[in-house]
Design an enzyme around this catalytic site. Structure first.
Site, PDB file in Angstrom:
ATOM      1  N   GLU A 143      32.629  -8.762 -24.352  1.00 54.21           N
ATOM      2  CA  GLU A 143      33.572  -7.974 -23.566  1.00 54.21           C
ATOM      3  C   GLU A 143      34.644  -8.910 -23.052  1.00 54.21           C
ATOM      4  OE1 GLU A 143      30.923  -4.335 -21.686  1.00 54.21           O
ATOM      5  OE2 GLU A 143      32.237  -5.498 -20.372  1.00 54.21           O
ATOM      6  N   GLU A 188      36.251  -3.616  -9.248  1.00 55.82           N
ATOM      7  CA  GLU A 188      35.622  -4.936  -9.317  1.00 55.82           C
ATOM      8  C   GLU A 188      35.280  -5.464  -7.934  1.00 55.82           C
ATOM      9  OE1 GLU A 188      35.052  -5.461 -12.299  1.00 55.82           O
ATOM     10  OE2 GLU A 188      36.683  -4.498 -13.371  1.00 55.82           O
TER      11      GLU A 188
END
Lengths: 400, 279
Positions: B51, B62
């Protein structure tokens, strides 16, 4: 111009703007909120409860005041001030907070979060949270915490936890990011009171509806006091909740010009402004597609304005749409022009305005002259200036 | 290639009876050279799928570790295109390891969906995860990606009930990413006992392999998740190695790759019951 204006559509879009661009974890919550708001909106007892609190707690309706000396000074149309600064907590923000906290209670939510820039929405959220006995956390950029100390103290007095956000430029957009992070982490019990008419659907439409009390009152008061509707309504725009609340009830009244004033900071020809429509382009942030200040890579650029309440790199999606279809006009005012208008209104009317509506006031003179003598222009006085006196004193070189 | 590369990799792993290890790294973190060294070293360190995050100014989902990685990437002058350029470099040495690009929608909007899809395909990207693009908003992006056979990887979460899951997996390909905790990356810990039934549910609804991420930091937890999932994603724990290397003024690649080795060994040490169950 269509004579029936029915935005947003079922997907929460205003033309290409709006929508629901959030993390998958939040999607079920957004749908739940959408359904709960639709049910509340259709329930007369919800509106009755809200009206009761708006009358007896917020202090509505707010006056529509004829500003005789400003009118004389500018030498054009009659200038009227819609006095949202006289609401409890000193700004229009409480109209929306009262609506949303009643909805949160209806939904059985037990914890409130909010973001704030200038601190006005934070104070309004803290106020309604105190009134209904719900714990509240307000996310506020560390830079804003520094420049809006009086409001930080107010929120803490009201029992709210103020969380200074240090990420990014530590201003409003970063506070909104952090509030979203809280929401995605506390999905079961938390209600997020977004303060402006932006974010994922249903927020832009819901906040607009709760703020539309402003425009509805202007309409009734104009008919009573002017014997007609005004030729123009002028309001400042950060995210644009006060402006959309004033504009929306007039959208189908084609004779009424709707004029939004963005914050031009040091000037639109500099990088330091917060005018998303005049200096940005469409993109996706904070759950909606709208005009954004961004660089060539699509990274969001920090806005700048002397007013912490306008210092946001986006704008509500309905304003983006009204801009594109030409139903509303958008202009801008610089820091210096707002400071000048701030002092002018204080001296001529005995009303110290917040720095946010000072931007709208800075364009009101020219609008009044365009409309001409005998016409009527309503300026939305969205908040009072007590919170800004330290900031203004600093800019004027005065030590307090 | 593209979607085919993902399918081929999962097919091979199924034959081995184990889950995939999927490291997440950020483009340009902490510099172009170091990020490329990390990327090129990943397959040998045990990465089955990669990823590759692209930096964005407002990474709303995040936690602090990946926020900081994005800030380092931006400071190195990185964005969406430069991150795809890294993938293109990587493809010169590795034509089998799938690359899943991951990030937020605005940089993709800014580039334009068709231009993005063409650039991604030319860079050897196989899949795309866009955190803030739910199925309701994805149709125009899917249309652009379909033309170049890149999979838009969908996210299922602890808040996805059966009705929602149907919407989430509609018309999807490659694999489904199960977000193990309600929250941001790198804060809460994922619990394998809670994740197991959720993974089974997502697998049943989608007929695709299920990768699990968010809240997996240690080899022990990676192994526990590997027993119940088709792929294990670790991100925050790796970018924290970059942060530590930067703080110690050391090269980042050796530290990150050592951590990848530790985690991938843990994943490889256990048989994935789930993989063998998958039809």
């Amino acid at each position: 111009m269509p004579n029936t204006y029915a935005w947003p559509d079922a997907q929460g879009r205003f033309g290409p703007y709006g929508g629901q661009f959030v993390a998958e974890t939040l999607m079920p919550l957004i749908h739940e909120l959408d359904a709960a708001y639709a049910a509340a909106k259709a329930d007369p007892s919800f509106q009755a409860e809200l009206d009761g609190f708006l009358t007896h707690y917020v202090g509505r309706e707010s006056p529509l005041y004829f500003a005789e000396r400003l009118t004389k000074h500018f030498g054009g149309a009659n200038i009227w001030l819609k006095r949202e600064d006289l609401n409890h907590t000193g700004a229009h923000k409480i109209n929306n907070c009262m609506g949303q906290i009643l909805l949160a209670r209806r939904m059985g939510k037990t914890r409130i979060i909010a973001e704030t820039g200038a601190g006005q929405h934070g104070v309004a959220s803290a106020t309604v949270a105190a009134r209904f006995g719900l714990p509240c956390t307000v996310y506020m950029g560390a830079v804003d915490v520094e420049r809006q100390q009086p409001n930080v103290f107010r929120m803490r007095l009201l029992g709210t936890e103020v969380f200074p956000v240090t990420a990014g430029a530590a201003t409003l957009k970063d506070a909104m990011n952090e509030a979203m992070r809280d929401w995605v982490t506390n999905v079961a019990d938390t209600y997020y009171i977004i303060g402006t008419a932006a974010g994922p659907h249903p927020y832009p439409a819901m906040v607009r509806d709760f703020q539309s009390v402003i425009g509805k009152e202007i309409k009734v008061q104009s008919r009573a006091q002017m014997g007609k509707l005004p030729e123009a309504v002028v309001a400042c725009i950060g995210g644009g909740s006060n402006a959309i609340g004033a504009f929306h009830p007039f959208i189908e009244d084609e004779g009424v010009r709707l004029i939004g004033v963005e914050a031009a900071g040091y000037g639109l020809d500099t990088p330091d402004h917060a005018a998303s429509l005049k200096g940005g382009r469409p993109g996706v942030l904070h759950g909606n597609r709208t005009y954004l200040l961004q660089d060539d890579d699509g990274n969001i650029v920090e806005g700048h304005s002397i007013s912490a309440g306008l210092d946001y790199p986006g704008i509500g999606p309905e304003h983006a749409w009204l801009h594109d279809i030409g139903r509303a006009e958008y202009r801008s005012a610089t820091d210096a022009e707002a400071l000048e208008a701030f002092q002018l209104c204080s001296k001529l009317e005995g009303i110290i305005p917040a720095l946010e509506p000072s931007h709208a006031l800075a364009r009101t003179g020219e609008v009044a002259r365009e409309v001409g003598k005998g016409g009527d222009v309503v300026l939305l006085m969205s908040g009072r200036g007590d919170k800004d006196i330290f900031q203004v004193a600093k800019h004027l070189g005065v030590e307090l | 290639m593209t979607t085919a590369r993902i399918d081929a990799r999962f097919k091979a792993l199924k034959a081995q009876g184990r889950a995939a290890f999927v490291p997440y790294v950020m483009g340009g973190d902490p510099s172009r050279e170091e990020a490329l060294a990390i990327l090129k070293g990943l397959p040998a360190a045990g990465a089955d799928i990669i990823e590759l995050g692209f930096p964005f100014s407002d990474p709303m989902a995040e936690g602090p570790p990946i926020q900081k990685a994005a800030i380092r990437g931006l400071a190195a002058g990185f964005g969406l295109r430069s991150t795809m350029d890294l993938a293109r470099e990587f493809r010169k040495q590795d034509d089998a390891t799938p690359i899943i690009l991951m990030g937020y929608l605005n940089p993709i909007e800014s580039l334009g969906y068709d231009a993005f899809a063409d650039y991604a395909a030319a860079s050897g990207v196989d899949g795309l995860i866009v955190v803030d693009c739910p199925p309701e908003e994805a149709a125009p992006l899917v249309e652009a990606l379909d033309k170049v056979s890149i999979s838009l990887i969908r996210l299922a979460t602890p808040t996805s009930d059966d009705a929602r899951l149907k919407i989430v997996v509609q018309g999807t390909s490659g694999f489904v990413y199960y977000v193990a905790v309600a929250g941001v990356t790198g804060v809460k810990e994922a619990d394998a006992d809670v994740v197991a039934p959720a993974v089974a549910r997502v697998r049943a609804a989608s007929g695709l392999p299920v990768a699990v991420g968010f809240g997996i930091k240690t080899p022990e937890r990676a192994a526990a998740i590997a027993r119940v999932a088709d792929a294990v994603v670790v991100g925050s724990a790796l970018v924290e190695e970059v942060a530590a290397a930067v703080a110690a003024n050391e090269p980042a690649a050796p530290r990150v790759l050592a951590k990848v080795k530790l985690l991938s060994d843990a994943v490889r040490s256990v048989a994935s019951a789930s993989v063998t169950e998958t039809v």
